[in-house]
Design a protein around this motif. Sequence first.
Motif, PDB file in Angstrom:
ATOM      1  N   ARG A 163       0.830  -1.206   0.000  1.00 22.95           N
ATOM      2  CA  ARG A 163       0.000   0.000   0.000  1.00 22.95           C
ATOM      3  C   ARG A 163       0.866   1.259   0.000  1.00 22.95           C
ATOM      4  N   VAL A 164       1.966   1.240   0.754  1.00 17.80           N
ATOM      5  CA  VAL A 164       2.905   2.367   0.762  1.00 17.80           C
ATOM      6  C   VAL A 164       3.509   2.544  -0.635  1.00 17.80           C
ATOM      7  N   VAL A 165       3.945   1.447  -1.225  1.00 17.09           N
ATOM      8  CA  VAL A 165       4.542   1.489  -2.568  1.00 17.09           C
ATOM      9  C   VAL A 165       3.536   2.038  -3.577  1.00 17.09           C
ATOM     10  N   ASP A 166       2.293   1.609  -3.490  1.00 11.38           N
ATOM     11  CA  ASP A 166       1.252   2.083  -4.399  1.00 11.38           C
ATOM     12  C   ASP A 166       1.133   3.604  -4.335  1.00 11.38           C
ATOM     13  N   HIS A 167       1.138   4.163  -3.137  1.00  6.55           N
ATOM     14  CA  HIS A 167       1.005   5.621  -3.009  1.00  6.55           C
ATOM     15  C   HIS A 167       2.196   6.356  -3.607  1.00  6.55           C
ATOM     16  N   PHE A 168       3.398   5.818  -3.456  1.00  8.80           N
ATOM     17  CA  PHE A 168       4.558   6.452  -4.090  1.00  8.80           C
ATOM     18  C   PHE A 168       4.385   6.494  -5.604  1.00  8.80           C
ATOM     19  N   GLY A 169       3.915   5.410  -6.190  1.00 10.54           N
ATOM     20  CA  GLY A 169       3.693   5.365  -7.634  1.00 10.54           C
ATOM     21  C   GLY A 169       2.627   6.354  -8.078  1.00 10.54           C
ATOM     22  N   ARG A 170       1.570   6.479  -7.295  1.00  6.17           N
ATOM     23  CA  ARG A 170       0.505   7.429  -7.638  1.00  6.17           C
ATOM     24  C   ARG A 170       1.006   8.875  -7.571  1.00  6.17           C
ATOM     25  N   ILE A 171       1.835   9.156  -6.575  1.00  2.00           N
ATOM     26  CA  ILE A 171       2.409  10.501  -6.475  1.00  2.00           C
ATOM     27  C   ILE A 171       3.317  10.768  -7.671  1.00  2.00           C
ATOM     28  N   ALA A 172       4.135   9.803  -8.044  1.00  2.03           N
ATOM     29  CA  ALA A 172       5.016   9.965  -9.204  1.00  2.03           C
ATOM     30  C   ALA A 172       4.210  10.226 -10.472  1.00  2.03           C
ATOM     31  N   SER A 173       3.141   9.488 -10.673  1.00  2.64           N
ATOM     32  CA  SER A 173       2.277   9.694 -11.848  1.00  2.64           C
ATOM     33  C   SER A 173       1.666  11.091 -11.845  1.00  2.64           C
ATOM     34  N   ALA A 174       1.217  11.532 -10.682  1.00  3.43           N
ATOM     35  CA  ALA A 174       0.609  12.859 -10.583  1.00  3.43           C
ATOM     36  C   ALA A 174       1.621  13.944 -10.927  1.00  3.43           C
ATOM     37  N   ILE A 175       2.840  13.805 -10.447  1.00  3.80           N
ATOM     38  CA  ILE A 175       3.883  14.788 -10.748  1.00  3.80           C
ATOM     39  C   ILE A 175       4.188  14.778 -12.238  1.00  3.80           C
ATOM     40  N   GLU A 176       4.315  13.587 -12.824  1.00  2.00           N
ATOM     41  CA  GLU A 176       4.574  13.490 -14.269  1.00  2.00           C
ATOM     42  C   GLU A 176       3.472  14.171 -15.072  1.00  2.00           C
ATOM     43  N   ASP A 177       2.222  14.049 -14.611  1.00  2.00           N
ATOM     44  CA  ASP A 177       1.085  14.645 -15.313  1.00  2.00           C
ATOM     45  C   ASP A 177       0.894  16.127 -14.975  1.00  2.00           C
ATOM     46  N   GLY A 178       1.644  16.617 -14.002  1.00  2.00           N
ATOM     47  CA  GLY A 178       1.474  18.003 -13.580  1.00  2.00           C
ATOM     48  C   GLY A 178       0.212  18.226 -12.776  1.00  2.00           C
ATOM     49  N   ASN A 179      -0.351  17.158 -12.239  1.00  2.00           N
ATOM     50  CA  ASN A 179      -1.594  17.244 -11.475  1.00  2.00           C
ATOM     51  C   ASN A 179      -1.247  17.357  -9.981  1.00  2.00           C
ATOM     52  N   LEU A 180      -0.952  18.572  -9.567  1.00  2.00           N
ATOM     53  CA  LEU A 180      -0.475  18.791  -8.201  1.00  2.00           C
ATOM     54  C   LEU A 180      -1.559  18.561  -7.160  1.00  2.00           C
ATOM     55  N   HIS A 181      -2.809  18.807  -7.505  1.00  2.00           N
ATOM     56  CA  HIS A 181      -3.887  18.535  -6.553  1.00  2.00           C
ATOM     57  C   HIS A 181      -3.957  17.031  -6.249  1.00  2.00           C
ATOM     58  N   TYR A 182      -3.859  16.208  -7.291  1.00  2.00           N
ATOM     59  CA  TYR A 182      -3.890  14.755  -7.082  1.00  2.00           C
ATOM     60  C   TYR A 182      -2.658  14.320  -6.286  1.00  2.00           C
ATOM     61  N   ALA A 183      -1.496  14.906  -6.572  1.00  2.00           N
ATOM     62  CA  ALA A 183      -0.276  14.582  -5.812  1.00  2.00           C
ATOM     63  C   ALA A 183      -0.488  14.919  -4.335  1.00  2.00           C
ATOM     64  N   TRP A 184      -1.052  16.098  -4.075  1.00  2.00           N
ATOM     65  CA  TRP A 184      -1.312  16.509  -2.698  1.00  2.00           C
ATOM     66  C   TRP A 184      -2.243  15.505  -2.011  1.00  2.00           C
ATOM     67  N   ASP A 185      -3.280  15.097  -2.712  1.00  2.00           N
ATOM     68  CA  ASP A 185      -4.233  14.130  -2.168  1.00  2.00           C
ATOM     69  C   ASP A 185      -3.542  12.797  -1.862  1.00  2.00           C
ATOM     70  N   LYS A 186      -2.669  12.352  -2.737  1.00  3.69           N
ATOM     71  CA  LYS A 186      -2.005  11.067  -2.544  1.00  3.69           C
ATOM     72  C   LYS A 186      -0.961  11.134  -1.428  1.00  3.69           C
ATOM     73  N   VAL A 187      -0.400  12.326  -1.175  1.00  2.00           N
ATOM     74  CA  VAL A 187       0.519  12.477  -0.038  1.00  2.00           C
ATOM     75  C   VAL A 187      -0.233  12.192   1.259  1.00  2.00           C
ATOM     76  N   HIS A 188      -1.454  12.667   1.336  1.00  2.00           N
ATOM     77  CA  HIS A 188      -2.284  12.376   2.515  1.00  2.00           C
ATOM     78  C   HIS A 188      -2.486  10.847   2.640  1.00  2.00           C
TER      79      HIS A 188
END
Length: 132
Positions: free
Chosen positions: A23-48
């Motif tokens: 589950r921890v690994v999954d969140h890191f991947g989601r944050i990386a995808s959000a950053i690649e897409d420039g979707n900072l709101h989604y990155a912020w949400d996934k940090v939570h």
Amino acid sequence: MSELYELLGGSTPENNLAEEYARVVDHFGRIASAIEDGNLHYAWDKVHGLRQALDAFEARLGKEVTEDGETFQRFTGRELDGQKVSTAAVAFARAHRAGKLLHPTEQIKDEAVRRAVLDQEERTRRVWGNED
């Protein structure tokens, strides 16, 4: 219960710990995808979500306090099999983008588990048509 889960022995303390790790690994991947897409709101949400996943992982590893106030290390006295945790952690983490990057299937020493992971990944590729 999936073939992989059966091969790993079902619900065990080792598998529960490995699932929290995945589950921890999954969140890191989601944050990386959000950053690649420039979707900072989604990155912020996934940090939570990552914080919550890390808290759950820490709770599995950490100290507990009993009702009478005694503190004890959760896994002290329990014979956790480190190799089983490792095998399950890699197997579960590979279901996620970051898990594939962090953990090559060669890390799975059990051939039946490795084959089940590879078969599952192949089925996913055929269904979704992706190369992740």
